[in-house]
Design a protein around this motif. Structure first.
Motif, short mmCIF file in Angstrom:
data_model
loop_
_atom_site.label_atom_id
_atom_site.label_comp_id
_atom_site.label_asym_id
_atom_site.label_seq_id
_atom_site.Cartn_x
_atom_site.Cartn_y
_atom_site.Cartn_z
N ALA A 183 -54.67 27.83 -19.17
CA ALA A 183 -55.03 27.02 -20.66
C ALA A 183 -55.58 26.33 -20.78
O ALA A 183 -56.43 25.54 -21.78
CB ALA A 183 -53.80 27.61 -21.43
N PRO A 193 -57.06 30.24 -25.19
CA PRO A 193 -56.87 31.21 -24.74
C PRO A 193 -55.71 31.82 -25.70
O PRO A 193 -54.77 31.46 -25.94
CB PRO A 193 -56.14 30.86 -23.52
CG PRO A 193 -55.83 29.70 -23.28
CD PRO A 193 -57.23 28.94 -24.60
N LEU A 205 -54.88 36.08 -18.79
CA LEU A 205 -55.76 35.03 -20.16
C LEU A 205 -56.75 35.68 -20.91
O LEU A 205 -57.65 35.31 -20.36
CB LEU A 205 -55.44 33.85 -19.72
CG LEU A 205 -54.03 33.08 -19.16
CD1 LEU A 205 -54.83 31.90 -18.91
CD2 LEU A 205 -53.05 33.25 -20.24
N TRP A 283 -47.44 31.95 -26.24
CA TRP A 283 -46.87 30.74 -25.20
C TRP A 283 -45.77 30.59 -24.72
O TRP A 283 -44.71 29.95 -23.93
CB TRP A 283 -48.02 29.47 -25.74
CG TRP A 283 -48.99 30.14 -25.27
CD1 TRP A 283 -50.00 29.82 -26.25
CD2 TRP A 283 -49.70 30.15 -23.91
NE1 TRP A 283 -51.28 30.15 -25.61
CE2 TRP A 283 -51.17 30.43 -24.26
CE3 TRP A 283 -48.99 29.95 -22.85
CZ2 TRP A 283 -52.16 30.76 -22.82
CZ3 TRP A 283 -50.50 30.29 -21.57
CH2 TRP A 283 -51.33 30.12 -21.87
#
Length: 322
Positions: A183, A193, A205, A283
């Motif tokens: 990322a 992403p 991703l 995330w």
């Protein structure tokens, strides 16, 4: 729509379409006893975000007619008996024929793919035990009013995908840790992403791209990224599918950006022993004890948080060509 599990055949109305559903009591996931009726219920309830990902993308289906404990097959063409209201697209087999013209004037070879536009289309496909839905990173262009019946023109990709596939001795935790590194590289080029656990072993991703560059440009960009990380982190990353090199490493599979390749569609079920879903994640979750999600968990998350991929198909930035 909430079909009764005990009904062998049931005619229902879904989105204004009448559908004949069969063998609703059939167990498609023997490990959990999950029936076709429950699969149909999931796709109907997850329809809004799933259709957002499927819109104008030709759909390759993986079908398990007798459940995931038995044989499966990939199906590209719309099968015999496809309802007339299911939109189809005649897509050329080779990337050299993307504009509808074949070399030497020969007619291009085509596959007649279904396009799943609405909840009725999703339920129709699931009734055929099409558990997995796979799509490319590009869409077909809507036909012009005076268009002919030739192969459709395909749009440039509107997203890219990096598939993190764990080799022997690695798992989802290693993929999650590496996803942060990937990322950072993507973000350095202006991309945003989003992680999606695959419902199988690893994760993907996704990132929106401009839709102005050819699939070859997108593929080559992801390939350079994967090869660069394999050079920088050789103990953790591999960028080729050679089995001998994959033990203890995560494969960064760039090839799914190739024009002819597909990836499991986010929010699709997977045909594994346990019913699991290709599910968008935050995330922060990648830093926790990460597990693949069940259909019930995905529906709960949608109700609480909405669609984490609602803007992943752009428009996004142009990719550097170098």
């Amino acid at each position: 729509m909430s079909p009764q599990h005990e009904a062998t055949v049931q005619v229902v109305e879904v989105g204004g379409r009448r559908l004949r559903l069969t063998s609703l009591e059939k167990v498609l996931y023997p490990a959990t006893g999950t029936t076709k009726a429950e699969v149909l219920d999931y796709v109907a309830r997850a329809a809004e975000p799933l259709l957002r990902q499927l819109r104008d993308r030709p759909v390759t289906r993986v079908r398990w007619p007798h459940g995931v404990g038995d044989a499966s097959f990939f199906e590209k063409n719309a099968p015999a008996g496809t309802p007339s209201w299911v939109r189809t697209a005649r897509v050329p087999l080779r990337s050299s024929e993307r504009d509808g013209r074949a070399d030497g004037g020969a007619p291009p070879e085509v596959v007649v793919f279904p396009l799943l536009d609405d909840v009725a289309g999703l339920v129709w496909a699931a009734n055929l035990s099409a558990i997995e839905l796979h799509t490319p990173q590009w869409r077909v262009r809507r036909p012009e009013p005076d268009g002919d019946d030739g192969p459709v023109r395909t749009a440039h990709p509107d997203r890219l995908v990096v598939d993190l596939d764990p080799g022997p001795g690695t798992g989802l935790a290693e993929c999650a840790a590496l996803a942060h590194v990937v990322a950072e590289r993507l973000e350095a080029d202006g991309l945003d992403p989003r992680p999606v656990t695959s419902g199988s072993k690893g994760l993907q991703l996704y990132a929106a791209v401009s839709g102005e560059q050819d699939a070859d440009v997108v593929r080559d960009y992801v390939r350079r990224l994967a090869e660069s990380l394999a050079r920088d982190r050789p103990r953790e990353v591999v960028a080729t599918m050679t089995k001998a090199r994959r033990t203890g490493r995560v494969l960064l599979d760039w090839s799914q950006n190739t024009w002819s390749k597909t990836t499991v569609t986010p929010y699709s079920l997977r045909g594994r022993e346990q019913p699991r879903v290709a599910a968008p994640r935050t995330w922060d979750e990648l830093d926790e004890h990460l597990e693949q999600l069940s259909p019930e968990q995905v529906l709960e998350r949608l109700a609480a948080d909405g669609d984490l991929l609602d803007d992943v198909t752009g428009p996004g930035p142009r990719l550097p060509e170098r």
